[in-house]
Write a protein that holds these residues in place. Structure first.
Motif, PDB file in Angstrom:
ATOM      1  N   GLU A  56       0.848  -1.189   0.000  1.00 50.94           N
ATOM      2  CA  GLU A  56       0.000   0.000   0.000  1.00 50.94           C
ATOM      3  C   GLU A  56       0.886   1.243   0.000  1.00 50.94           C
ATOM      4  O   GLU A  56       2.002   1.224   0.529  1.00 50.94           O
ATOM      5  N   SER A  71       0.775   5.728   0.354  1.00 47.36           N
ATOM      6  CA  SER A  71       0.077   6.992   0.604  1.00 47.36           C
ATOM      7  C   SER A  71       0.725   8.034  -0.294  1.00 47.36           C
ATOM      8  O   SER A  71       1.961   8.200  -0.273  1.00 47.36           O
ATOM      9  N   LYS A  93      -6.407   6.643   3.465  1.00 43.06           N
ATOM     10  CA  LYS A  93      -5.313   7.380   2.828  1.00 43.06           C
ATOM     11  C   LYS A  93      -4.304   6.467   2.149  1.00 43.06           C
ATOM     12  O   LYS A  93      -3.347   6.948   1.540  1.00 43.06           O
ATOM     13  N   TYR A  94      -4.494   5.139   2.252  1.00 45.68           N
ATOM     14  CA  TYR A  94      -3.568   4.210   1.609  1.00 45.68           C
ATOM     15  C   TYR A  94      -4.215   3.588   0.375  1.00 45.68           C
ATOM     16  O   TYR A  94      -5.397   3.223   0.385  1.00 45.68           O
ATOM     17  N   ASN A 119       4.191   9.690   0.377  1.00 47.45           N
ATOM     18  CA  ASN A 119       4.149   9.960   1.812  1.00 47.45           C
ATOM     19  C   ASN A 119       4.608   8.745   2.619  1.00 47.45           C
ATOM     20  O   ASN A 119       5.289   8.880   3.638  1.00 47.45           O
ATOM     21  N   LEU A 160      -3.569  15.180  -0.499  1.00 50.18           N
ATOM     22  CA  LEU A 160      -3.672  13.749  -0.206  1.00 50.18           C
ATOM     23  C   LEU A 160      -4.698  13.077  -1.115  1.00 50.18           C
ATOM     24  O   LEU A 160      -5.824  13.550  -1.266  1.00 50.18           O
TER      25      LEU A 160
END
Length: 422
Positions: free
Chosen positions: A159, A161, A329-330, A374, A320
């Motif tokens: 995963e 971000s 957020k992933y 991120n 984001l």
């Protein structure tokens, strides 16, 4: 002489009785074959037939005993799922006739069977959510669940971000002048009152999504629309129409229809900019300058995204990018479009920022973007510390299922049931 209906029923075998209802061998045969056709991986599952019968029995008990009339479901969703399921199933046969012969049912009956099965599943799932929605779980229960199931914990995929700053190329003055002339002509028509706003949107708006709906965008909240449009719409009174509003998409005329809480109901007419003469170099240079300043520590990526990104949703979150349809957020990199996946996979260390790249989406105008990594989580077995929210949800789902199973077992004692397949 063809066999009569009563003869056919006598020839069929009863495999179970639930209350006043009977389950015939032909129904079980058909359900088993359809299941094996839909899920080829189950073709060698020896206990599948017994499991299917158990499910049919449970479903009949629940639907007749559990006050199911108080549960409503989305019939449109059932119809859509049944259409998809029938399409998948029919692909396993060489023809309509082959399908009917092998399943022993007409095509119309197969469609009804699929819809009935899905409807029952949806009603039971809705009932389950309704009945056990207040169930909670504590930390001790979660860890006990983990210890009992540690060997079967799922493998979690990679995963990432990611944050982004997107920029559409600028539009030359000739294109803007042509679009302004068109929107002014529409504005005059709107002012004359000869045609309604709705009809003008249908005839002249260049927004393909809302034009057929008379320009209706439904209820929107702050952060969902580009800022100039949003500011103008929120400044209007209900029923009033704006002047000409410029956004990166083109020129708009906006009508506000109403308000509910912080949301407003709006419609608009759009004359889009012709972008064939766009200046790609300017957009790329602008993003490259932002990238250089962020990497040098002079500015913050989130601040730049909030101030300059042309994507209002991610801009409101500091750039984001959220997982599609969720607030997570992933992202799973494998689910991204190939061009974006390649860009993200090239970013290896948190803080890395891609160079400005021209993105060509399947629909809509091309744009430029820079993307910041991120965080990157490598594939791993579920960890009780790092992945606690997911573990907690798995444990809660298991607890609800155990409570549901116990509830169904109690219903079995209240309804006459007999199996004859053994």
């Amino acid at each position: 002489m063809p066999p009569t209906l009563s003869a056919a029923v006598v020839a069929d075998k009863v495999v179970a009785v639930v209350g006043s209802e009977v389950i015939f061998k032909s129904e079980l045969d058909s359900r088993e074959l359809m299941t094996r056709m839909q899920y080829p991986g189950l073709k060698d599952e020896a206990s599948l037939r017994s499991t299917i019968l158990d499910n049919i029995i449970d479903q009949k008990i629940i639907l007749t005993k559990a006050k199911i009339d108080s549960v409503s479901i989305d019939e449109n969703a059932v119809t859509s799922m049944a259409v998809d399921r029938f399409r998948q199933l029919s692909g396993r046969f060489t023809s309509k006739e082959d399908m009917e012969r092998r399943l022993g049912r007409s095509v119309d009956a197969i469609r009804r069977d699929l819809a009935d099965e899905l409807r029952g599943q949806q009603m039971i799932e809705t009932l389950k959510r309704k009945k056990f929605s207040s169930v909670t779980i504590g930390y001790g229960e979660v860890m006990s669940f983990y210890r009992s199931n540690q060997a079967s914990m799922p493998n979690l995929p990679e995963e990432v971000s990611v944050s982004q700053i997107l920029k559409f190329p600028g539009v030359n003055s000739a294109s803007k002048a042509e679009a302004l002339k068109k929107i002014q002509e529409i504005q005059k028509k709107q002012g004359s009152g000869f045609l309604s706003f709705e009809e003008l949107a249908r005839r002249y708006s260049m927004d393909p999504g809302s034009a057929p709906l008379g320009g209706d965008l439904g209820f929107v909240q702050r952060g969902e629309l580009v800022k100039p449009f949003e500011d103008a719409a929120y400044a209007l009174k209900d029923g009033h129409v704006s002047g000409i509003v410029e956004t990166r998409y083109g020129y708009h005329i906006i009508q506000r229809l109403g308000r509910e809480g912080s949301s407003i109901h709006v419609r608009h007419i759009l004359v889009a900019f012709e972008r064939s003469g766009s200046d790609d170099g300017e957009a790329a240079a602008f993003l490259d300058a932002i990238r250089s300043k962020v990497l040098a520590g002079k500015v913050d990526f989130a601040t730049m995204a909030g101030s300059y990104s042309d994507d209002p949703v991610s801009a409101s979150l500091g750039g984001l990018v959220l997982a599609s349809g969720t607030a997570g957020k992933y992202l799973d990199p494998s689910m991204l479009r190939p061009q974006l996946r390649d860009i993200v996979n090239a970013l290896r260390t948190p803080g890395d920022i891609s160079r400005p790249t021209k993105i060509t989406p399947p629909k809509g105008d091309p744009f430029f973007g820079i993307f910041r990594l991120n965080d990157r989580i490598v594939p791993h077995v579920l960890d009780p510390e790092k992945d606690y929210p997911l573990l907690e949800q798995l444990a809660l789902d298991n607890k609800k299922q155990e409570l549901f199973d116990a509830w169904v077992k109690g219903l079995h004692k209240e309804v006459y049931m007999r199996r004859t397949d053994r």
